[in-house]
Write a protein that holds these residues in place. Structure first.
Motif, mmCIF file in Angstrom:
data_model
loop_
_atom_site.group_PDB
_atom_site.id
_atom_site.type_symbol
_atom_site.label_atom_id
_atom_site.label_comp_id
_atom_site.label_asym_id
_atom_site.label_seq_id
_atom_site.Cartn_x
_atom_site.Cartn_y
_atom_site.Cartn_z
ATOM 1 N N VAL A 67 0.704 -1.202 0.093
ATOM 2 C CA VAL A 67 0.193 -0.181 -0.064
ATOM 3 C C VAL A 67 0.822 1.064 -0.111
ATOM 4 C CG1 VAL A 67 -1.891 -1.338 1.231
ATOM 5 C CG2 VAL A 67 -0.306 0.045 2.500
ATOM 6 N N SER A 68 0.501 2.310 -0.596
ATOM 7 C CA SER A 68 0.964 3.554 -0.556
ATOM 8 C C SER A 68 -0.194 4.497 -0.235
ATOM 9 C CB SER A 68 1.257 3.868 -2.228
ATOM 10 O OG SER A 68 1.503 5.434 -2.261
ATOM 11 N N GLU A 69 0.261 4.972 1.117
ATOM 12 C CA GLU A 69 -0.869 5.916 1.590
ATOM 13 C C GLU A 69 -0.339 7.418 2.054
ATOM 14 O OE1 GLU A 69 -2.331 4.153 5.282
ATOM 15 O OE2 GLU A 69 -0.562 2.975 5.031
ATOM 16 N N GLY A 70 -1.254 8.375 1.915
ATOM 17 C CA GLY A 70 -0.879 9.608 2.257
ATOM 18 C C GLY A 70 -1.976 10.051 3.350
ATOM 19 N N ALA A 71 -3.144 10.458 2.969
ATOM 20 C CA ALA A 71 -4.203 11.167 3.793
ATOM 21 C C ALA A 71 -4.795 10.181 5.005
ATOM 22 C CB ALA A 71 -5.410 11.850 2.783
ATOM 23 N N CYS A 72 -4.567 9.005 4.750
ATOM 24 C CA CYS A 72 -5.382 8.051 6.027
ATOM 25 C C CYS A 72 -3.816 7.751 6.913
ATOM 26 C CB CYS A 72 -5.845 6.994 5.363
ATOM 27 S SG CYS A 72 -4.888 5.652 4.770
ATOM 28 N N TYR A 127 -8.804 9.692 -3.306
ATOM 29 C CA TYR A 127 -8.514 9.321 -4.501
ATOM 30 C C TYR A 127 -7.992 7.877 -4.378
ATOM 31 C CZ TYR A 127 -9.744 14.038 -5.863
ATOM 32 O OH TYR A 127 -10.444 15.247 -5.969
ATOM 33 N N LEU A 128 -8.384 6.675 -5.069
ATOM 34 C CA LEU A 128 -7.839 5.472 -4.976
ATOM 35 C C LEU A 128 -7.409 5.048 -6.156
ATOM 36 C CD1 LEU A 128 -10.742 4.316 -2.657
ATOM 37 C CD2 LEU A 128 -8.693 5.289 -1.903
ATOM 38 N N SER A 156 -3.283 2.281 -3.612
ATOM 39 C CA SER A 156 -2.866 3.556 -3.463
ATOM 40 C C SER A 156 -3.856 4.598 -3.025
ATOM 41 C CB SER A 156 -2.016 4.148 -4.326
ATOM 42 O OG SER A 156 -1.436 5.471 -4.239
ATOM 43 N N GLU A 157 -3.603 5.421 -1.874
ATOM 44 C CA GLU A 157 -4.718 6.557 -1.432
ATOM 45 C C GLU A 157 -3.937 7.911 -1.515
ATOM 46 O OE1 GLU A 157 -5.427 8.497 1.261
ATOM 47 O OE2 GLU A 157 -3.842 7.583 2.505
ATOM 48 N N SER A 209 -10.727 2.437 1.039
ATOM 49 C CA SER A 209 -9.416 1.670 0.068
ATOM 50 C C SER A 209 -9.512 0.350 0.184
ATOM 51 C CB SER A 209 -8.146 2.175 0.833
ATOM 52 O OG SER A 209 -8.103 3.652 0.694
ATOM 53 N N LEU A 210 -9.979 -0.321 1.200
ATOM 54 C CA LEU A 210 -10.112 -1.816 1.487
ATOM 55 C C LEU A 210 -11.536 -2.147 0.597
ATOM 56 C CD1 LEU A 210 -9.167 -2.291 5.167
ATOM 57 C CD2 LEU A 210 -7.694 -3.056 3.231
ATOM 58 N N GLN A 211 -12.387 -1.307 0.623
ATOM 59 C CA GLN A 211 -13.832 -1.718 0.062
ATOM 60 C C GLN A 211 -13.505 -1.659 -1.399
ATOM 61 O OE1 GLN A 211 -16.261 1.150 1.949
ATOM 62 N NE2 GLN A 211 -17.174 -0.189 3.204
ATOM 63 N N PHE A 212 -12.802 -0.894 -1.808
ATOM 64 C CA PHE A 212 -12.533 -0.843 -3.364
ATOM 65 C C PHE A 212 -11.521 -1.949 -3.792
ATOM 66 C CE2 PHE A 212 -9.854 1.396 -6.806
ATOM 67 C CZ PHE A 212 -10.720 1.200 -7.636
ATOM 68 N N PHE A 213 -10.742 -1.987 -2.865
ATOM 69 C CA PHE A 213 -9.698 -3.209 -3.161
ATOM 70 C C PHE A 213 -10.480 -4.472 -3.337
ATOM 71 C CE2 PHE A 213 -5.984 -6.212 -1.944
ATOM 72 C CZ PHE A 213 -5.451 -6.401 -3.441
#
Length: 190
Positions: free
Chosen positions: A28-33, A133-134, A103-104, A165-169
């Protein structure tokens, strides 16, 4: 305190079951979470069987460094977007050699301003607190979406961004499995 929340535990368990059964991995690549996506992912015992790693890219400098953008693209950067999420996912997939990268990037709040390079502030007039954005990069292509929490509360947004993010994945994994099944049926009928 229950961590992660029960609904998130169920999401991670289902993702884990799918990835392990298919001998696949995710990074995972994350920023805002703010690291919650990685924390949620590894909260399950045995996570090392499907989770390769994560990277928190919070500052603009770190996001741009990992995006693979050229100087002109960096100069025209206006903030988080689906294209930024996809670029980070594609580059991290190459670096980590994971089956998938999720990514988010978004605006957790309290404002939608992004501190730019050289202490400049970047503001996108259409940016909205609560927008995430995911992006997913995987063996069958790249997928992206945007979601909104309709909230300006930072910690709530961070948690919802990780959950979204997890739901989308999970939705993407299930769709890929369905597509593979349909393609196998078509081949068997030919």
């Amino acid at each position: 305190m229950e961590f992660p929340p029960k609904d998130v535990q169920l999401l991670v368990a289902e993702i884990s079951d799918i990835l392990i059964s298919r001998n696949q991995t995710v990074s995972v690549s994350e920023g805002a979470c703010g690291g919650l996506l990685s924390a949620y992912s590894i909260s399950l015992p045995g996570a090392s069987k499907f989770f390769d790693g994560g990277r928190l890219m919070y500052s603009l400098k770190s996001r741009l460094k990992s995006s693979g953008w050229n100087l002109e693209q960096i100069k025209s950067y206006t903030g988080p977007s689906e294209s930024v999420a996809l670029k980070m996912a594609r580059n991290m997939r190459i670096e980590f050699n994971s089956t998938y990268v999720l990514s988010e990037t978004g605006y957790a709040g309290p404002s939608a301003n992004v501190n730019g390079l050289d202490n400049m502030s970047i503001s996108d007039e259409e940016a909205k607190v609560g927008m995430v954005y995911l992006g997913i990069s995987g063996p069958n292509g790249n997928y992206s979406c945007e979601m909104s929490t309709d909230s300006s509360e930072r910690s709530n947004n961070m948690q919802l961004f990780a959950k979204f993010s997890l739901q989308f994945f999970l939705k993407t994994l299930k769709q890929e499995i369905q597509n593979e099944s349909e393609n196998a049926n078509v081949k068997n009928n030919v």
